[in-house]
Structure formats: C-alpha cells, structure tokens
Design an enzyme around this catalytic site. Sequence first.
Site, mmCIF file in Angstrom:
data_model
loop_
_atom_site.group_PDB
_atom_site.id
_atom_site.type_symbol
_atom_site.label_atom_id
_atom_site.label_comp_id
_atom_site.label_asym_id
_atom_site.label_seq_id
_atom_site.Cartn_x
_atom_site.Cartn_y
_atom_site.Cartn_z
ATOM 1 N N ASN A 1 -6.174 9.266 7.072
ATOM 2 C CA ASN A 1 -7.490 8.298 6.785
ATOM 3 C C ASN A 1 -7.173 6.906 6.524
ATOM 4 O O ASN A 1 -6.523 6.467 5.728
ATOM 5 C CB ASN A 1 -7.815 8.860 5.515
ATOM 6 N N HIS B 1 0.995 -1.206 0.135
ATOM 7 C CA HIS B 1 -0.005 -0.063 0.076
ATOM 8 C C HIS B 1 0.847 1.247 -0.116
ATOM 9 O O HIS B 1 1.280 2.006 0.945
ATOM 10 C CB HIS B 1 -0.926 0.062 1.283
ATOM 11 N N ASN C 1 -4.957 6.226 -7.052
ATOM 12 C CA ASN C 1 -5.759 7.340 -6.954
ATOM 13 C C ASN C 1 -4.563 8.384 -7.477
ATOM 14 O O ASN C 1 -4.476 9.530 -6.971
ATOM 15 C CB ASN C 1 -6.295 7.859 -5.718
ATOM 16 N N ASP D 1 0.965 2.859 3.683
ATOM 17 C CA ASP D 1 0.044 3.823 3.282
ATOM 18 C C ASP D 1 0.705 5.015 3.147
ATOM 19 O O ASP D 1 0.275 6.049 3.389
ATOM 20 C CB ASP D 1 -1.306 3.841 4.077
ATOM 21 N N HIS E 1 -10.647 0.320 1.004
ATOM 22 C CA HIS E 1 -10.834 1.257 1.891
ATOM 23 C C HIS E 1 -11.901 1.343 2.501
ATOM 24 O O HIS E 1 -13.046 1.854 2.051
ATOM 25 C CB HIS E 1 -10.201 2.479 1.054
ATOM 26 N N HIS F 1 2.330 14.613 0.744
ATOM 27 C CA HIS F 1 1.653 15.622 0.509
ATOM 28 C C HIS F 1 2.564 16.899 0.653
ATOM 29 O O HIS F 1 3.434 16.871 1.270
ATOM 30 C CB HIS F 1 0.661 16.155 1.775
ATOM 31 N N HIS G 1 1.190 5.186 -2.032
ATOM 32 C CA HIS G 1 0.960 6.231 -2.942
ATOM 33 C C HIS G 1 2.190 6.870 -3.491
ATOM 34 O O HIS G 1 2.851 7.473 -2.805
ATOM 35 C CB HIS G 1 -0.119 7.275 -2.195
ATOM 36 N N LEU G 2 2.328 6.674 -4.919
ATOM 37 C CA LEU G 2 3.489 7.530 -5.472
ATOM 38 C C LEU G 2 3.105 8.674 -6.255
ATOM 39 O O LEU G 2 4.098 9.203 -6.741
ATOM 40 C CB LEU G 2 4.187 6.368 -6.519
ATOM 41 N N ARG G 3 2.107 8.855 -6.332
ATOM 42 C CA ARG G 3 1.555 10.443 -6.904
ATOM 43 C C ARG G 3 1.524 10.692 -8.342
ATOM 44 O O ARG G 3 0.948 11.671 -8.590
ATOM 45 C CB ARG G 3 1.990 11.396 -6.035
HETATM 46 ZN ZN ZN Z 1 -7.076 4.194 2.295
#
Ligand code: ZN
Length: 428
Positions: free
Chosen positions: A275, A55, A89, A302, A176, A306, A57-59
């Site tokens: 979240n 999990h 996402n 996760d 999620h 940002h 996020h590499l954006r």
């Molecule tokens: Zn999530």
Amino acid sequence: MKYAITGARILDDATPTTIEVTDGVITALGAPAAADAEVIDAGGTVALPGLVDIHTHLREPGREDAETVLTGSRAAAKGGFTAVHAMANTSPVQDTAGVVEQVYQLGQEAGYVDVHPVGAVSVGLAGEQLAELGAMASSRAQVRVFSDDGICVSDPVLMRRALEYVKSFDGVIAQHAQDPRMTKGAQMHEGIVSAELGLTGWPAAAEESIIARDVLLAEHVGSRLHVCHLSTAGAVDIIRWAKERGIQVTAEATPHHLLLTDERVRSYDPVFKVNPPLRTQDDAEAVRQGLADGTIDVVGTDHAPHPAEDKDCEWAAGAHGMLGLETALSIVIKTMVQPGLLDWAGVARVLSETPAQIGRVADQGRPIAVGEVANLCFVNPDVTWTVDRNALQSKSKNTPYHGMELPGRVEAVLFRGRPTVLNGEVIA
Ligand SMILES: [Zn+2]
C-alpha cells in the site's frame, strides 16, 4: 578509539583515500593510517554518509512477532543505515510523549542506528482529534515528523490544523495519500491487470487527488508537507507543479515502486501486496525520472515486516507491506545508478542528506569531512548478492526480492564512529 578506513572512494571521487575516525568523529582524510589506528580495509567500496530512512515500520510496541526495535535496527545497519524514522502505527499508537519516548529509548538501547519516532497526527490514528503533537515535539524524542501512515489523514480540516500546528516547532506532516472512499476493498492497482484478474482496483486518482489537495493546504497555511511513497506518474506531475509554485513539499519514492510493477500480482503471491499498490511500468519509469530530476526528494523504504501467517495466505487476506531496509541501496543502484540516472552524490542526497533534513536530524546526512560525526556506509557496487529471505536480519521474511540477484553489497558501516557492520556482517 581510532580507525583508519582504507581504500574507499568518497562519492564520485576517482581516487581511493583513507578516512581516519577518532572517538566518533572524522579526524583526517587522505592521511596515512596512524600507528595506533585499527585498520578497516574498505578496498573497492564507495563511501557514503550513513543512510537515513524517513519511513520505517519497526512494529514495537505491539507486534514484536513481526519486528522489534532491535531486530529492525540490525536490519537497518545491514542495509547501510545509521538512522531511521519509526512510523507511528504501533500498538499502543505513538500518539503521546510517553510512547515516543519509549521507542526512542529502545533505539538507544539497541545501539545500531538513531531511532527517531514519528508521532501520530491523530489520536489512535482515528483521524478525528489531533494527537499531542507539541508534547511529542518537546519530549526527549524531539519528534519532528508526524504521520498517520498506513491511514490517510482524509479530513481536510484536521489536515489543515495539523499543518498549522507543526509550524511552531518546524515539524512536518508526512501524508499517506489515499482517498479512503475511492479505495474501499481495493486489492491492487486499478488498470489492465486488475481487470484481467478480476480484482478490485485502486485508482491512481485516489492517491493524486489527496496529494493535490494537500499541496494546496500546505501552500495556504505556509507549512511543510511530506508525501510518503508517491507511486504514480500523475503524482510526480503534481509535485513538480507544486515545487514550481514554491510550495514547501517534499516527496518520497520507495525502492519497490522504482523496480516492481502490477504484473507481479499475476502470481497471486501476497508478498507483492503493498500500500500503495505496485503500479504500471509507465508509473515506475515516471517515478525514476522524478527521482533523477529532483522532483522526488528521497527514497524511503516503507520497511513493513509481517509475520508468515499474515502473508502465507490467499491474496485477498494478505497484509499490505514488504521488507525494505536490507535491499534499498541495492535497488537504488540497480534502478538509478546503473542506468546513469543518479551518481553517488545523488545517492547520498536521496538516501541520506535530504531525509535527514526533512526529519531535522542532527549529525546525519552530513558531508564526509573532517570534524563531522562518523556516520558512514561503505558499499561495493561491483559485487552482486542473491537475496535469501532466511538470511535477513529482520524478524520477518516478506521480501519481494527473494532469489533475486542484486548489485551492491554493504561491506562496512560506522555508526557514530563505531563499526556496526564489518565484512558485510552485522556485529553482534
Ligand atoms: Zn503508507
């Protein structure tokens, strides 16, 4: 190219040994270093299979101001990882074969870890229409994990269809779990602290009700379900019940839900906004116990970068999410290994073997044995380090651990037999 990595103990073995790696493969264990081998001194370290994050996020594409596949891959290597699953996402969303192949290709070019794109469940993460799951599965990226992470697949009919669809290629839906109606406008965990601060709460039941529904759907259609970032004591109980019933469910805990609680919100520092939200001490202890007894299968970071402007603001306006890749192993050592809840074989299980199995990833999460691909992480558990957000590999700085002293320094990492970290530093 031949390496002899000396002085490391493999998992819980008491005796240090030498690991020989030739052309990307482990070719000997315990043999003296060959004359033509480059020696890597890993004295004092524990050898683990390279870590696998289920999990991340590499954006990229879309938010390259927060992270890129390259900077995120470097952060992953620094944290001891040799593979990550990159959440869907992005912008555009990873909901077509074209976009997942683009992210896969960027991972190959970066060359620090295997980047496995996660496919979106629904078109545009809109929760209405199934995305091209089959096309993503049969693409070059060979997607096996599908998730609308960041958003819950709240429509039970869509969730059922997704679970049915992925069975044909042995995929998994990573949910999620967050009832959207019960969490509208929520700012933090609903409990004593939210009442005292006057912030809108996010009840544990909003997570638990979706998990309960989804394990029943997974049972009904006989499919694989993965529960992302489980965070409450009640959720641990539901997973325990589902596993006793034989339902094919796996569950993940994040490092921050193992260590941090909603008491942190009293600072009003949005770096603690995440979240699902940080829960209570009782929840954190239940999650640790669940991870120790195998109810929770894996630790997933996760990792959610940002840029400063999305965190350097009042609490209510702050974005959800925190960095995780470079600190995950240290947090697991602090919360699980040091208290005796996990041994090193257990660390390898929750941070490498099982995440690789959930993602159906080859050459990762394998035993440290002759003939295996050399994806290896060497961590010195006796060294502590102080987290400095300005010294991270990630492009973003939103770590909740800034200034904290943590145990366990990753000294060396080999990715497919090539060093990506040496002497604790990422190789340029
Ligand atoms: Zn999530």
